[in-house]
Design an enzyme around this catalytic site. Structure first.
Site, mmCIF file in Angstrom:
data_model
loop_
_atom_site.group_PDB
_atom_site.id
_atom_site.type_symbol
_atom_site.label_atom_id
_atom_site.label_comp_id
_atom_site.label_asym_id
_atom_site.label_seq_id
_atom_site.Cartn_x
_atom_site.Cartn_y
_atom_site.Cartn_z
ATOM 1 N N ASP A 55 -32.151 22.758 -11.739
ATOM 2 C CA ASP A 55 -31.230 21.779 -10.642
ATOM 3 C C ASP A 55 -32.450 20.233 -10.871
ATOM 4 O O ASP A 55 -32.741 20.377 -10.036
ATOM 5 C CB ASP A 55 -31.563 21.985 -9.899
ATOM 6 C CG ASP A 55 -30.796 21.162 -8.043
ATOM 7 O OD1 ASP A 55 -29.813 20.706 -9.032
ATOM 8 O OD2 ASP A 55 -30.875 21.821 -7.093
ATOM 9 N N ARG B 162 -34.069 13.738 -7.388
ATOM 10 C CA ARG B 162 -34.152 14.065 -6.334
ATOM 11 C C ARG B 162 -35.367 15.232 -6.007
ATOM 12 O O ARG B 162 -35.551 15.314 -4.441
ATOM 13 C CB ARG B 162 -33.056 14.588 -5.474
ATOM 14 C CG ARG B 162 -31.804 15.734 -5.791
ATOM 15 C CD ARG B 162 -30.692 15.782 -4.647
ATOM 16 N NE ARG B 162 -30.089 17.124 -6.579
ATOM 17 C CZ ARG B 162 -29.313 16.482 -7.421
ATOM 18 N NH1 ARG B 162 -29.283 15.789 -7.409
ATOM 19 N NH2 ARG B 162 -28.714 17.591 -8.084
ATOM 20 N N ASN B 163 -34.816 15.734 -6.986
ATOM 21 C CA ASN B 163 -35.710 16.588 -7.185
ATOM 22 C C ASN B 163 -37.131 16.439 -7.919
ATOM 23 O O ASN B 163 -38.363 17.514 -7.491
ATOM 24 C CB ASN B 163 -35.376 17.834 -8.051
ATOM 25 C CG ASN B 163 -34.288 18.708 -6.927
ATOM 26 O OD1 ASN B 163 -34.438 18.993 -5.940
ATOM 27 N ND2 ASN B 163 -33.111 19.880 -7.674
ATOM 28 N N ASP C 158 -39.823 20.645 -6.816
ATOM 29 C CA ASP C 158 -38.820 21.105 -5.647
ATOM 30 C C ASP C 158 -37.517 22.166 -6.771
ATOM 31 O O ASP C 158 -37.445 21.524 -7.964
ATOM 32 C CB ASP C 158 -37.629 20.233 -4.972
ATOM 33 C CG ASP C 158 -36.544 21.372 -3.656
ATOM 34 O OD1 ASP C 158 -36.532 22.273 -3.651
ATOM 35 O OD2 ASP C 158 -36.847 20.463 -2.379
HETATM 36 P P1 AMP Z 1 -37.083 19.017 0.547
HETATM 37 O O1 AMP Z 1 -37.011 20.479 1.500
HETATM 38 O O2 AMP Z 1 -37.726 19.090 -0.742
HETATM 39 O O3 AMP Z 1 -35.667 18.921 -0.047
HETATM 40 O O4 AMP Z 1 -37.716 18.368 0.987
HETATM 41 C C1 AMP Z 1 -36.800 17.223 2.333
HETATM 42 C C2 AMP Z 1 -37.481 15.618 2.709
HETATM 43 O O5 AMP Z 1 -39.024 16.053 2.213
HETATM 44 C C3 AMP Z 1 -37.356 14.574 0.894
HETATM 45 O O6 AMP Z 1 -37.029 13.763 1.000
HETATM 46 C C4 AMP Z 1 -38.687 14.536 0.268
HETATM 47 O O7 AMP Z 1 -38.956 12.737 0.648
HETATM 48 C C5 AMP Z 1 -40.182 15.021 1.047
HETATM 49 N N1 AMP Z 1 -40.524 15.691 0.840
HETATM 50 C C6 AMP Z 1 -40.930 16.871 0.600
HETATM 51 N N2 AMP Z 1 -41.821 17.904 -0.100
HETATM 52 C C7 AMP Z 1 -43.120 16.759 0.391
HETATM 53 C C8 AMP Z 1 -44.442 16.294 -0.641
HETATM 54 N N3 AMP Z 1 -44.937 17.314 -1.052
HETATM 55 N N4 AMP Z 1 -44.477 15.475 -0.337
HETATM 56 C C9 AMP Z 1 -43.911 14.604 0.406
HETATM 57 N N5 AMP Z 1 -42.756 14.165 0.752
HETATM 58 C C10 AMP Z 1 -42.031 15.709 0.535
#
Ligand code: AMP
Length: 502
Positions: free
Chosen positions: A356, A360-361, A374
């Site tokens: 994936d 976005r990841n 991600d």
């Molecule tokens: P996720 O669970 O990875 O889909 O993350 C959801 C949101 O959290 C996304 O919009 C990312 O921008 C933010 N996010 C996730 N991981 C991080 C990180 N390590 N540092 C900063 N923002 C994060």
């Protein structure tokens, strides 16, 4: 006798005439060529099947040449599909009159009718049926499921399978069933079993760091992920030389027994993935609900949002208000691409198939540092990037090669295809691939061998790289190391000035 030459220029007004109107031809995309005369310059309007065509970015009139009062041009169509087939009427008008001309266009065959005797199902239904059948136990992007490895058919599970490198289905792997796409009967195979190499990703002696809850101080919400909320937090006593550091914590709400087991396996796996372009995983906090995973904090959030925020639209909208909003430059785009490729070289070296990869990841930190952040969990905010099949299964079809769409076969080579799409995302400032097409049309386009167009700002060398990622045969695709080397040398040739993005 006095002699003189007098030149008189006569401006003759006359109504438009459509001199030529041809059937579509392929140039870089598709063009319906025409020649129109008239003075003053005629206004041109198109009708498709009698309905006024609203011109937009991907269907537009272009005038290529003007000779006196003759206008040569094209109705330019980017990636037209069967919905664009039909009669096109050109209406040329000025104050002295109008002329009309018709031309019939056929770009793509109409999705096939049902050949399976179930009563006139269209392509989308057949495709859906295929996914329903073969996606029944898949967990791709399933909310609340953090499955790393499952005993069921985990061929569509989002996370990190270790590939056996065997991309070719043997005849014994081919099931008796088939999907019918167009006139083609495609044998359907279950995804080859990815064997798990215990010596590689899931080491039996993996030590997952446990962090005490009182050491985590939540500061604010960063977003909502597939598993629960993501927070910015301060974490105390994590590193010996700093009292506290900023971290991103991901919460897993209401975990079931199997959800908890998955959570622990994923934590082990993340502990073993360590690279400068993979987001750093610090550990878990499992003292009470919700379960928490602690990651390094990446200041600028996900790469897709970042690209959009530094694209021409955002800059235009921020005009005068946010003077810091700057458009990404080509060297910066190369710098971003090169870092993701470096992360992917590492994942491939660990026999880890991402499945994936998409902007976005990926996450963006200070000084344009980019990391893969991600590992394939879908997000609510990006739900339109996924194609929901069979209830829970969500597939990122716009990033998937034909063999992943048709057979759900995911390999390092299918990751290379996705990396090509990521390059396209970067050079379009975060546009959604095939944004002008519906999910069913995307499936049709990809399985028929179409590829994304060269973005306007993309250098030829980079588009050639994308094309190298999008070879239909997986073995024909560029190798991930080659891609990284090429991007690295392109990036080196154009230095990046990082200060503007802080
Ligand atoms: P996720 O669970 O990875 O889909 O993350 C959801 C949101 O959290 C996304 O919009 C990312 O921008 C933010 N996010 C996730 N991981 C991080 C990180 N390590 N540092 C900063 N923002 C994060």
């Amino acid at each position: 006798m006095l002699c003189c030459n007098i030149t008189v220029s006569l401006l003759i007004s006359f109504p438009p005439t459509i001199v030529q109107l041809y059937q579509p031809v392929r140039n870089q995309d598709w063009c319906i060529p025409f020649t129109v005369t008239g003075n003053p310059r005629p206004d041109l309007h198109w009708y498709h099947e009698g309905k006024l065509l609203e011109e937009q970015q991907y269907i537009r009139t272009e005038i290529h040449e003007i000779t006196d009062t003759e206008y040569h041009g094209c109705l330019q169509l980017d990636i037209p599909t069967h919905i664009h087939n039909g009669i096109y009427t050109l209406v040329a008008s000025n104050e002295f009159g109008e002329d009309r001309g018709n031309v019939s266009a056929h770009f793509m065959h109409i999705p096939d009718v049902d050949h399976s005797g179930t009563g006139g199902l269209g392509f989308s239904c057949i495709t859906l049926k295929f996914f329903l059948k073969y996606g029944r136990s898949s967990k791709f992007g399933m909310k609340g499921s953090s499955s790393v490895i499952s005993n069921e058919d985990d061929s569509a599970s989002p996370l990190h399978h270790v590939s056996n490198g065997n991309n070719t289905p043997s005849s014994s792997e081919m099931g008796p069933d088939a999907v019918i796409i167009g006139m083609t009967k495609i044998p359907v195979i279950e995804n080859p079993q990815y064997f798990r190499n215990p010596g590689s990703m899931l080491k039996s002696d993996t030590f997952v760091q446990h962090i005490k809850r009182h050491n985590i101080l939540l500061k604010r919400e960063l977003g909502e992920g597939a598993f629960g909320k993501v927070f910015l937090a301060e974490c105390y006593n994590l590193s010996p030389d700093q009292e506290k550091i900023l971290v991103a914590v991901k919460t897993l709400k209401e975990a079931s027994e199997s959800g908890r087991a998955d959570f622990h396996r994923e934590a082990e796996l993340l502990t073993n993935l360590q690279h400068e372009h993979i987001v750093k995983f610090y550990g878990v906090c499992v003292e009470s609900d919700p379960l928490i995973m602690v990651f390094e904090y990446m200041k600028h959030g996900d790469l897709n949002k970042f690209l959009r925020a530094h694209g021409p639209d955002a800059v235009l909208m921020a005009d005068g208000q946010q003077s810091l909003q700057v458009e990404l430059t080509q060297p910066q785009m190369l710098h971003i691409a090169q870092q993701i490729a470096a992360g992917m070289v590492y994942l491939a070296s660990q026999h880890f198939v991402h499945r994936d990869l998409a902007t976005r990841n990926c996450l963006v930190g200070e000084n344009l540092l980019v990391k893969i952040g991600d590992f394939g969990m879908s997000r609510d905010v990006y739900s339109t990037d996924y194609y929901r099949v069979g209830g829970h299964t969500m597939l990122p079809i716009r990033w998937m090669p034909p063999e992943s769409i048709m057979y759900r076969r995911f390999t390092t080579e299918s990751d290379v295809w996705s990396l090509g799409v990521v390059l396209w995302e970067i050079f379009t400032y975060g546009k959604q691939p095939w944004y002008q097409l519906s999910n069913n049309e995307v499936i049709e386009c990809i399985t028929q061998g179409r590829v994304l167009q060269r973005p306007r700002t993309c250098p030829k060398e980079v588009y050639d790289l994308m094309l190298g990622c999008w070879q239909r045969e997986p073995y024909m695709r560029l190798n991930i190391k080659e891609i990284h080397n090429l991007l690295q040398s392109l990036a080196k040739a154009s230095p990046v000035y990082l200060d503007i993005l802080g």
